[in-house]
Design a protein around this motif. Structure first.
Motif, mmCIF file in Angstrom:
data_model
loop_
_atom_site.group_PDB
_atom_site.id
_atom_site.type_symbol
_atom_site.label_atom_id
_atom_site.label_comp_id
_atom_site.label_asym_id
_atom_site.label_seq_id
_atom_site.Cartn_x
_atom_site.Cartn_y
_atom_site.Cartn_z
ATOM 1 N N TYR A 71 31.364 12.064 52.665
ATOM 2 C CA TYR A 71 30.979 13.663 53.075
ATOM 3 C C TYR A 71 30.001 13.807 52.503
ATOM 4 O O TYR A 71 29.071 14.538 52.582
ATOM 5 C CB TYR A 71 32.141 14.137 51.624
ATOM 6 C CG TYR A 71 31.999 15.999 51.485
ATOM 7 C CD1 TYR A 71 32.074 16.652 52.655
ATOM 8 C CD2 TYR A 71 32.253 16.650 50.239
ATOM 9 C CE1 TYR A 71 31.366 17.932 52.669
ATOM 10 C CE2 TYR A 71 31.685 17.413 50.232
ATOM 11 C CZ TYR A 71 31.777 18.515 51.397
ATOM 12 O OH TYR A 71 31.572 19.576 50.857
ATOM 13 N N MET A 72 29.053 12.467 50.900
ATOM 14 C CA MET A 72 27.229 13.126 50.803
ATOM 15 C C MET A 72 26.813 12.491 51.880
ATOM 16 O O MET A 72 25.796 13.643 51.988
ATOM 17 C CB MET A 72 27.717 11.775 49.547
ATOM 18 C CG MET A 72 28.107 12.510 48.196
ATOM 19 S SD MET A 72 28.345 10.697 47.454
ATOM 20 C CE MET A 72 27.004 10.089 47.086
ATOM 21 N N SER A 73 28.040 12.082 53.013
ATOM 22 C CA SER A 73 26.557 11.295 54.014
ATOM 23 C C SER A 73 25.614 12.938 55.334
ATOM 24 O O SER A 73 25.259 13.427 55.296
ATOM 25 C CB SER A 73 26.483 10.353 54.615
ATOM 26 O OG SER A 73 26.379 9.110 54.015
ATOM 27 N N TYR A 74 27.327 13.622 55.373
ATOM 28 C CA TYR A 74 27.573 14.240 55.331
ATOM 29 C C TYR A 74 26.612 15.792 55.419
ATOM 30 O O TYR A 74 25.377 15.955 55.745
ATOM 31 C CB TYR A 74 29.031 15.062 55.659
ATOM 32 C CG TYR A 74 28.720 16.424 56.850
ATOM 33 C CD1 TYR A 74 28.670 16.797 57.864
ATOM 34 C CD2 TYR A 74 28.924 17.189 55.948
ATOM 35 C CE1 TYR A 74 28.623 17.896 58.646
ATOM 36 C CE2 TYR A 74 29.251 19.112 56.633
ATOM 37 C CZ TYR A 74 29.138 19.288 57.250
ATOM 38 O OH TYR A 74 29.307 20.045 58.129
ATOM 39 N N LEU A 75 26.937 15.710 53.896
ATOM 40 C CA LEU A 75 26.015 17.150 53.292
ATOM 41 C C LEU A 75 24.243 16.800 53.345
ATOM 42 O O LEU A 75 23.539 17.326 53.566
ATOM 43 C CB LEU A 75 26.256 17.310 52.295
ATOM 44 C CG LEU A 75 27.591 17.424 51.559
ATOM 45 C CD1 LEU A 75 27.776 17.592 50.360
ATOM 46 C CD2 LEU A 75 27.922 19.945 51.894
ATOM 47 N N LEU A 76 24.254 15.250 53.031
ATOM 48 C CA LEU A 76 23.333 14.900 53.314
ATOM 49 C C LEU A 76 21.926 14.402 53.821
ATOM 50 O O LEU A 76 20.911 14.693 54.091
ATOM 51 C CB LEU A 76 22.676 13.622 52.088
ATOM 52 C CG LEU A 76 23.780 13.683 50.220
ATOM 53 C CD1 LEU A 76 23.097 12.694 49.487
ATOM 54 C CD2 LEU A 76 22.332 14.717 49.740
ATOM 55 N N ARG A 77 22.522 14.038 54.795
ATOM 56 C CA ARG A 77 21.930 14.329 56.661
ATOM 57 C C ARG A 77 21.801 15.306 57.749
ATOM 58 O O ARG A 77 21.462 14.975 58.332
ATOM 59 C CB ARG A 77 22.719 12.568 57.328
ATOM 60 C CG ARG A 77 22.570 11.565 56.814
ATOM 61 C CD ARG A 77 23.662 10.849 56.882
ATOM 62 N NE ARG A 77 22.950 9.189 56.397
ATOM 63 C CZ ARG A 77 23.804 8.400 56.893
ATOM 64 N NH1 ARG A 77 24.690 8.499 58.205
ATOM 65 N NH2 ARG A 77 23.982 7.144 56.239
ATOM 66 N N HIS A 78 22.884 15.967 56.274
ATOM 67 C CA HIS A 78 23.128 16.783 58.574
ATOM 68 C C HIS A 78 22.858 18.028 57.780
ATOM 69 O O HIS A 78 22.880 19.126 58.825
ATOM 70 C CB HIS A 78 24.618 16.717 59.786
ATOM 71 C CG HIS A 78 24.564 14.680 59.834
ATOM 72 N ND1 HIS A 78 23.472 14.473 60.444
ATOM 73 C CD2 HIS A 78 25.438 14.051 59.206
ATOM 74 C CE1 HIS A 78 23.896 12.888 60.513
ATOM 75 N NE2 HIS A 78 24.219 12.371 59.870
ATOM 76 N N ASN A 79 23.685 18.723 57.388
ATOM 77 C CA ASN A 79 24.006 20.261 56.755
ATOM 78 C C ASN A 79 24.357 19.967 55.303
ATOM 79 O O ASN A 79 25.928 20.408 54.734
ATOM 80 C CB ASN A 79 25.299 20.582 57.524
ATOM 81 C CG ASN A 79 25.454 21.484 56.926
ATOM 82 O OD1 ASN A 79 25.153 22.671 56.653
ATOM 83 N ND2 ASN A 79 27.156 22.238 58.411
ATOM 84 N N PRO A 80 23.511 20.184 54.705
ATOM 85 C CA PRO A 80 23.861 20.898 52.890
ATOM 86 C C PRO A 80 24.468 22.558 52.933
ATOM 87 O O PRO A 80 24.391 21.893 51.786
ATOM 88 C CB PRO A 80 22.393 20.658 52.233
ATOM 89 C CG PRO A 80 21.274 20.907 53.477
ATOM 90 C CD PRO A 80 22.265 20.567 55.266
ATOM 91 N N GLU A 81 24.605 22.871 53.742
ATOM 92 C CA GLU A 81 26.116 23.836 53.727
ATOM 93 C C GLU A 81 24.533 25.241 52.317
ATOM 94 O O GLU A 81 23.504 25.228 52.818
ATOM 95 C CB GLU A 81 26.571 24.028 52.879
ATOM 96 C CG GLU A 81 27.627 23.130 54.565
ATOM 97 C CD GLU A 81 29.101 22.639 54.455
ATOM 98 O OE1 GLU A 81 29.424 23.170 52.900
ATOM 99 O OE2 GLU A 81 29.842 22.829 55.607
ATOM 100 N N ASN A 82 25.373 24.986 51.218
ATOM 101 C CA ASN A 82 24.575 26.354 50.624
ATOM 102 C C ASN A 82 24.152 25.406 49.295
ATOM 103 O O ASN A 82 23.513 25.478 48.155
ATOM 104 C CB ASN A 82 26.357 26.872 49.476
ATOM 105 C CG ASN A 82 27.238 26.149 48.701
ATOM 106 O OD1 ASN A 82 27.120 25.302 48.695
ATOM 107 N ND2 ASN A 82 27.796 26.952 47.704
ATOM 108 N N LEU A 83 23.515 23.813 49.633
ATOM 109 C CA LEU A 83 23.042 22.971 48.108
ATOM 110 C C LEU A 83 21.719 23.221 48.926
ATOM 111 O O LEU A 83 21.630 23.053 50.088
ATOM 112 C CB LEU A 83 23.349 22.044 48.765
ATOM 113 C CG LEU A 83 24.948 21.083 47.999
ATOM 114 C CD1 LEU A 83 25.046 20.142 48.487
ATOM 115 C CD2 LEU A 83 24.735 21.421 46.881
ATOM 116 N N ARG A 84 20.483 23.611 47.204
ATOM 117 C CA ARG A 84 19.681 23.055 47.635
ATOM 118 C C ARG A 84 18.496 22.292 48.014
ATOM 119 O O ARG A 84 18.728 21.483 47.436
ATOM 120 C CB ARG A 84 18.617 24.428 46.741
ATOM 121 C CG ARG A 84 18.931 25.632 46.797
ATOM 122 C CD ARG A 84 18.901 26.289 45.689
ATOM 123 N NE ARG A 84 19.172 25.796 43.827
ATOM 124 C CZ ARG A 84 18.895 25.857 42.910
ATOM 125 N NH1 ARG A 84 17.360 26.456 42.159
ATOM 126 N NH2 ARG A 84 19.469 24.940 41.610
#
Ligand code: HQG
Length: 184
Positions: A17-30
């Motif tokens: 899940y971290m890889s997904y957010l940090l590599r591909h789609n941070p969604e609402n994360l700045r």
């Protein structure tokens, strides 16, 4: 993303899940231009799906077999694998005279004709040894083909290679003249 489809034990699922957010789609994360997000914000987001605390995240990062993530101050980023545009500011590697790339027989045929391309990611991913390349290849096939990239020759023609981790090096497109099959 459909979190319920992530496979593996709790740590592996969190890491994916971290890889997904940090590599591909941070969604609402700045995310800053270097690919970093606040560790606290990431933690809050992961907590929507998994029971985690800060210690578990730092353990996952420290124990990661491929060094996928980096924590600096209170920020965290992925060190490779991105499909989103980030400026990783990695150190150029001038030491390795060759690199390896493990892939499927079908992809290898195409690569030997057209060159290595980043495909769905921002960069081409290379391995420092045949063994590491074989592991990468095994993700997709039981019979990986190992390609060798003549980094010395490519560098002389202006190609740059960057060290992301001990096991992963990044570069742009590699023309076929620098690539040969060494196994499989
Ligand atoms: C192939 C994982 C056809 C390339 C791994 C590969 C790695 C071509 C696929 C990291 C091509 C892209 C990256 C061309 C390249 N024609 N196919 N011209 N040029 N390809 O996943 O290197 O566990 O984006 O051979 O272990 O397999 O996620 O790249 O098969 O370190 O941390 O196109 O991801 O690490 O696939 O893997 P990928 P990769 P993690």
């Amino acid at each position: 993303m459909d979190i319920s489809r992530l496979k593996g034990n709790l740590r592996v699922r969190i890491s994916k899940y971290m890889s997904y957010l940090l590599r591909h789609n941070p969604e609402n994360l700045r995310m800053d231009e270097y690919g970093f997000v606040s560790l606290d914000e990431l933690l809050e987001k992961i907590r929507e799906h998994f029971p985690v605390d800060r210690r578990l995240i730092t353990e996952i990062v420290r124990g990661d077999d491929k060094g996928r993530f980096e924590i600096v101050d209170n920020k965290i980023r992925a060190l490779y694998g991105h499909s989103i545009p980030v400026n990783l500011r990695l150190e150029e590697d001038r030491d390795n005279r060759v690199y390896y790339h493990g892939t499927t027989p079908n992809a290898a045929l195409k690569i030997l004709k057209e060159g290595l391309k980043p495909m769905g990611r921002r960069w081409v991913h290379l391995s420092p040894t045949v063994d590491v390349a074989r592991e990468v290849g095994y993700r997709r096939t039981r019979r990986p083909v190992i390609l060798e990239i003549n980094a010395d020759a490519a560098r002389r023609d202006g190609v740059k290679f960057y060290k992301a981790t001990e096991k992963v090096y990044l570069c742009g497109v590699i023309p076929p003249r620098y690539i040969r099959r060494v196994e499989g």
